[in-house]
Motif scaffolding. Structure first.
Motif, PDB file in Angstrom:
ATOM      1  N   UNK A   1       3.751   1.271  -7.964  1.00 58.48           N
ATOM      2  CA  UNK A   1       2.855   1.547  -7.477  1.00 58.48           C
ATOM      3  C   UNK A   1       0.895   1.297  -8.289  1.00 58.48           C
ATOM      4  N   UNK A   2       1.033   1.279  -9.436  1.00 52.78           N
ATOM      5  CA  UNK A   2       0.194   0.698 -10.579  1.00 52.78           C
ATOM      6  C   UNK A   2      -0.323  -0.192  -9.899  1.00 52.78           C
ATOM      7  N   UNK A   3       0.600  -1.396  -9.212  1.00 52.59           N
ATOM      8  CA  UNK A   3      -0.412  -2.887  -9.310  1.00 52.59           C
ATOM      9  C   UNK A   3      -0.954  -2.480  -7.493  1.00 52.59           C
ATOM     10  N   UNK A   4      -0.456  -1.684  -6.940  1.00 56.86           N
ATOM     11  CA  UNK A   4      -0.521  -1.757  -5.890  1.00 56.86           C
ATOM     12  C   UNK A   4      -2.119  -1.330  -5.701  1.00 56.86           C
ATOM     13  N   UNK A   5      -2.212   0.129  -6.865  1.00 53.22           N
ATOM     14  CA  UNK A   5      -3.659   1.177  -6.655  1.00 53.22           C
ATOM     15  C   UNK A   5      -4.823  -0.261  -7.172  1.00 53.22           C
TER      16      UNK A   5
END
Length: 249
Positions: A171-175
């Motif tokens: 999720x942090x990579x997508x964000x």
């Protein structure tokens, strides 16, 4: 009759290249005028006549180019090959660090080209290793007895392909990636791949008429010119609407 390559043609074959014929989105091999190259281009023309997609034709052309270069480098005569010769081709591809799936695709092209030129399948010969089929027993099917069990199909020489799990983005990579985008167009491209599962070339090939905003769906032209309808994620639909209203005009 198949004419073996001359010494002159063997020297020129490694400098072959693939060219696209833009008018018909077809591909041809250029760089040397030999019977082998002429047969290869006839094969590509026959493949194109079947109506395959441009990317498939391109893959056939480049795989065939690798096959021709190998035949030239090893001084092999095509119609004298046996399946054991494919093992030497596999070793040469492994030395080039080719991916197993790419090697298997080139083996398929190799066998199809041999069948096109000679009119028969590649002879098995000696010194080969193929996958062993599961033994099902002799006689009638033991469960129903309705039909006789046929002989095992002929096994082609293939390289074992590793089955790897796809590692999803966190999720942090997508964000962090989405924070770098500041246009509706770029966000729409990402959302269509991320939330609708589209391939990159499918997204790039979308037209305005392919978007059904009322039913929140997309008409996709996928691999092999196959069409399908894909549900449109709400966030992707909203982003596409912003792109059409604010940026596309």
């Amino acid at each position: 009759a198949w004419a073996p390559m001359t010494e002159h043609s063997t020297m020129e074959l490694p400098r072959l290249r693939v060219e696209q014929i833009a008018a018909a989105q077809r591909f041809a091999i250029r760089g040397a005028s030999t019977p082998l190259v002429a047969k290869a281009n006839s094969f590509l023309e026959a493949v194109a006549t079947r109506g395959l997609a441009a990317m498939t034709l391109r893959a056939y052309a480049f795989d065939l180019l690798i096959v021709l270069r190998w035949l030239s480098k090893t001084n092999q005569v095509l119609d004298q090959l046996e399946q054991a010769g494919l093992l030497a081709f596999i070793r040469s591809e492994q030395a080039r660090a080719s991916h197993p799936s790419s090697i298997n695709r080139r083996l398929t092209t190799f066998e199809a080209f041999f069948l096109f030129v000679t009119g028969h399948e590649l002879p098995r010969g000696k010194g080969i290793s193929v996958a062993t089929p599961h033994y099902r027993g002799r006689g009638y099917d033991r469960y129903t007895g309705a039909h006789r069990i046929g002989s095992a199909p002929r096994r082609a020489i293939r390289v074992k392909t590793p089955k790897l799990l796809v590692e999803p983005l966190r999720i942090d990579q997508v964000r962090a990636f989405l924070d770098t985008l500041d246009r509706y167009r770029d966000l729409a491209l990402v959302y269509l791949m991320l939330f609708c599962g589209l391939r990159s070339h499918e997204v790039l090939g979308l037209c305005v008429n392919d978007i059904d905003a009322d039913n929140q769906s997309l008409l996709i032209n996928g691999k092999g010119n196959k069409q399908r309808v894909v549900p449109l994620a709400p966030i992707a639909c909203t982003t596409l609407g912003g792109y059409l209203r604010c940026e596309r005009p």
